[in-house]
Design a protein around this motif. Structure first.
Motif, PDB file in Angstrom:
ATOM      1  N   MET A   1       0.921  -1.153  -0.035  1.00  0.00           N
ATOM      2  CA  MET A   1      -0.055  -0.093   0.106  1.00  0.00           C
ATOM      3  C   MET A   1       0.966   1.524  -0.068  1.00  0.00           C
ATOM      4  N   SER A   2       2.024   1.282   0.420  1.00  0.00           N
ATOM      5  CA  SER A   2       3.041   2.364   0.638  1.00  0.00           C
ATOM      6  C   SER A   2       3.816   2.279  -0.917  1.00  0.00           C
ATOM      7  N   ASP A   3       3.750   1.448  -1.799  1.00  0.00           N
ATOM      8  CA  ASP A   3       4.619   1.269  -2.935  1.00  0.00           C
ATOM      9  C   ASP A   3       3.629   2.101  -4.039  1.00  0.00           C
ATOM     10  N   PRO A   4       4.621   3.051  -4.431  1.00  0.00           N
ATOM     11  CA  PRO A   4       4.042   3.888  -5.651  1.00  0.00           C
ATOM     12  C   PRO A   4       3.596   3.046  -6.914  1.00  0.00           C
ATOM     13  N   GLU A   5       4.595   2.144  -7.286  1.00  0.00           N
ATOM     14  CA  GLU A   5       4.457   1.309  -8.475  1.00  0.00           C
ATOM     15  C   GLU A   5       3.230   0.389  -8.473  1.00  0.00           C
ATOM     16  N   VAL A   6       3.185  -0.434  -7.200  1.00  0.00           N
ATOM     17  CA  VAL A   6       2.126  -1.131  -6.884  1.00  0.00           C
ATOM     18  C   VAL A   6       0.632  -0.590  -7.349  1.00  0.00           C
ATOM     19  N   GLN A   7       0.711   0.654  -6.341  1.00  0.00           N
ATOM     20  CA  GLN A   7      -0.522   1.469  -6.291  1.00  0.00           C
ATOM     21  C   GLN A   7      -0.849   2.142  -7.632  1.00  0.00           C
ATOM     22  N   ASN A   8       0.142   2.528  -8.405  1.00  0.00           N
ATOM     23  CA  ASN A   8      -0.226   2.996  -9.855  1.00  0.00           C
ATOM     24  C   ASN A   8      -0.682   1.998 -10.604  1.00  0.00           C
ATOM     25  N   ASN A   9      -0.123   0.894 -10.586  1.00  0.00           N
ATOM     26  CA  ASN A   9      -0.985  -0.250 -11.343  1.00  0.00           C
ATOM     27  C   ASN A   9      -2.391  -0.766 -10.896  1.00  0.00           C
ATOM     28  N   TYR A  10      -2.625  -0.623  -9.675  1.00  0.00           N
ATOM     29  CA  TYR A  10      -3.835  -0.660  -9.058  1.00  0.00           C
ATOM     30  C   TYR A  10      -4.827   0.573  -9.386  1.00  0.00           C
ATOM     31  N   GLY A  11      -4.407   1.658  -9.704  1.00  0.00           N
ATOM     32  CA  GLY A  11      -4.981   2.788  -9.925  1.00  0.00           C
ATOM     33  C   GLY A  11      -5.278   3.699  -8.808  1.00  0.00           C
ATOM     34  N   GLU A  12      -4.537   3.537  -7.693  1.00  0.00           N
ATOM     35  CA  GLU A  12      -4.708   4.112  -6.461  1.00  0.00           C
ATOM     36  C   GLU A  12      -3.601   5.138  -6.010  1.00  0.00           C
ATOM     37  N   ASN A  13      -3.536   5.893  -5.228  1.00  0.00           N
ATOM     38  CA  ASN A  13      -2.231   6.671  -4.683  1.00  0.00           C
ATOM     39  C   ASN A  13      -1.656   5.626  -3.747  1.00  0.00           C
ATOM     40  N   ALA A  14      -0.272   5.881  -3.536  1.00  0.00           N
ATOM     41  CA  ALA A  14       0.511   5.239  -2.505  1.00  0.00           C
ATOM     42  C   ALA A  14       0.096   5.790  -1.044  1.00  0.00           C
ATOM     43  N   CYS A  15      -0.163   5.143  -0.013  1.00  0.00           N
ATOM     44  CA  CYS A  15      -0.291   5.638   1.296  1.00  0.00           C
ATOM     45  C   CYS A  15       0.919   6.090   1.873  1.00  0.00           C
ATOM     46  N   GLU A  16       1.136   7.171   2.194  1.00  0.00           N
ATOM     47  CA  GLU A  16       2.322   7.947   2.770  1.00  0.00           C
ATOM     48  C   GLU A  16       2.493   7.581   4.335  1.00  0.00           C
ATOM     49  N   THR A  17       1.559   7.239   5.131  1.00  0.00           N
ATOM     50  CA  THR A  17       1.489   6.967   6.389  1.00  0.00           C
ATOM     51  C   THR A  17       0.991   5.583   6.750  1.00  0.00           C
ATOM     52  N   ILE A  18       1.225   5.069   7.812  1.00  0.00           N
ATOM     53  CA  ILE A  18       0.773   3.974   8.336  1.00  0.00           C
ATOM     54  C   ILE A  18      -0.899   4.012   8.769  1.00  0.00           C
ATOM     55  N   SER A  19      -0.941   5.385   9.256  1.00  0.00           N
ATOM     56  CA  SER A  19      -2.315   5.892   9.436  1.00  0.00           C
ATOM     57  C   SER A  19      -3.431   5.793   8.435  1.00  0.00           C
ATOM     58  N   GLU A  20      -2.869   6.209   7.230  1.00  0.00           N
ATOM     59  CA  GLU A  20      -3.751   6.004   5.923  1.00  0.00           C
ATOM     60  C   GLU A  20      -4.138   4.752   5.779  1.00  0.00           C
ATOM     61  N   THR A  21      -3.286   3.665   5.855  1.00  0.00           N
ATOM     62  CA  THR A  21      -3.299   2.522   5.564  1.00  0.00           C
ATOM     63  C   THR A  21      -4.362   1.839   6.622  1.00  0.00           C
ATOM     64  N   GLN A  22      -4.297   2.271   7.936  1.00  0.00           N
ATOM     65  CA  GLN A  22      -5.137   1.860   9.026  1.00  0.00           C
ATOM     66  C   GLN A  22      -6.593   2.249   8.677  1.00  0.00           C
ATOM     67  N   GLN A  23      -6.779   3.608   8.380  1.00  0.00           N
ATOM     68  CA  GLN A  23      -8.121   4.023   8.077  1.00  0.00           C
ATOM     69  C   GLN A  23      -8.667   3.282   6.889  1.00  0.00           C
ATOM     70  N   ILE A  24      -8.022   2.827   5.712  1.00  0.00           N
ATOM     71  CA  ILE A  24      -8.580   2.014   4.909  1.00  0.00           C
ATOM     72  C   ILE A  24      -9.081   0.690   5.240  1.00  0.00           C
ATOM     73  N   LEU A  25      -8.111  -0.034   6.159  1.00  0.00           N
ATOM     74  CA  LEU A  25      -8.454  -1.252   6.618  1.00  0.00           C
ATOM     75  C   LEU A  25      -9.854  -1.036   7.459  1.00  0.00           C
ATOM     76  N   GLU A  26      -9.812  -0.188   8.325  1.00  0.00           N
ATOM     77  CA  GLU A  26     -10.997   0.033   9.224  1.00  0.00           C
ATOM     78  C   GLU A  26     -12.342   0.127   8.342  1.00  0.00           C
ATOM     79  N   LYS A  27     -12.217   0.853   7.310  1.00  0.00           N
ATOM     80  CA  LYS A  27     -13.401   0.723   6.412  1.00  0.00           C
ATOM     81  C   LYS A  27     -13.677  -0.461   5.791  1.00  0.00           C
ATOM     82  N   TRP A  28     -12.545  -1.078   5.457  1.00  0.00           N
ATOM     83  CA  TRP A  28     -12.756  -2.524   4.750  1.00  0.00           C
ATOM     84  C   TRP A  28     -13.441  -3.356   5.916  1.00  0.00           C
TER      85      TRP A  28
END
Length: 184
Positions: free
Chosen positions: A33-60
């Motif tokens: 989720m913090s890898d720009p290349e992976v997220q670019n291929n996926y069509g999303e922006n990379a997470c810059e902080t672990i807090s951003e990732t945590q928020q996405i996981l909480e939603k899911w």
């Protein structure tokens, strides 16, 4: 009529597909989720902080209350760590169709994990949910994703020219699908 059962655990030879847990946050952030290349291929922006990732996981995770929510954490059995995700991001109950998306951390590319997970998801869709058609597309510049779709048993159906805008330029979508009658 579909049998919406939500995200249930699926096991393959090398993977466990299961619901995301908050304990996955660190490996999800580090692996993909913090890898720009992976997220670019996926069509999303990379997470810059672990807090951003945590928020996405909480939603899911909160979405698992719905039996019509289908998103799996891809766990490598060997290490018991998350290496990616796979989901039905669009579910059309009326037409018994599901659109698939997935991404895998770069260090796990070219090991067959994505196609192994996708095959298991297709099987789950047909046998457990009653889906008639599973479809996916890849952007024209993401050729590796096309190989995953082919290896999973999906068939090329056509190219939607300049179908979406990615990074401020039009890109083609290469469509693949598989139907239940061809699978079972």
């Amino acid at each position: 009529m579909l049998n919406h059962i939500g995200t249930q655990t699926i096991k393959t030879q090398r993977l466990i597909l299961r619901r995301f847990e908050m304990a996955d946050t660190q490996s999800v952030f580090e692996t993909w989720m913090s890898d720009p290349e992976v997220q670019n291929n996926y069509g999303e922006n990379a997470c810059e902080t672990i807090s951003e990732t945590q928020q996405i996981l909480e939603k899911w995770i909160s979405s698992y209350d719905s039996n019509e929510f289908y998103r799996w954490s891809i766990i490598l059995k060997e290490t018991n760590r998350n290496i990616g995700q796979i989901a039905f991001y669009l579910m059309d109950s009326k037409n018994q169709r599901a659109d698939v998306e997935y991404c895998i951390g770069q260090s796990f590319w070219r090991n067959g994990y994505a196609s192994e997970a996708l095959k298991a998801l297709i099987e789950y869709a047909f046998r457990n949910v009653g889906i008639n058609r599973v479809q996916a597309f890849h952007r024209s510049k993401n050729i590796l994703s096309g190989k995953v779709l082919q290896k999973s048993g999906m068939k090329y159906e056509g190219t939607l020219r300049q179908y979406l805008i990615h990074k401020d330029e039009f890109d083609d979508c290469i469509m693949y699908a598989v139907i239940r009658d061809d699978w079972l």
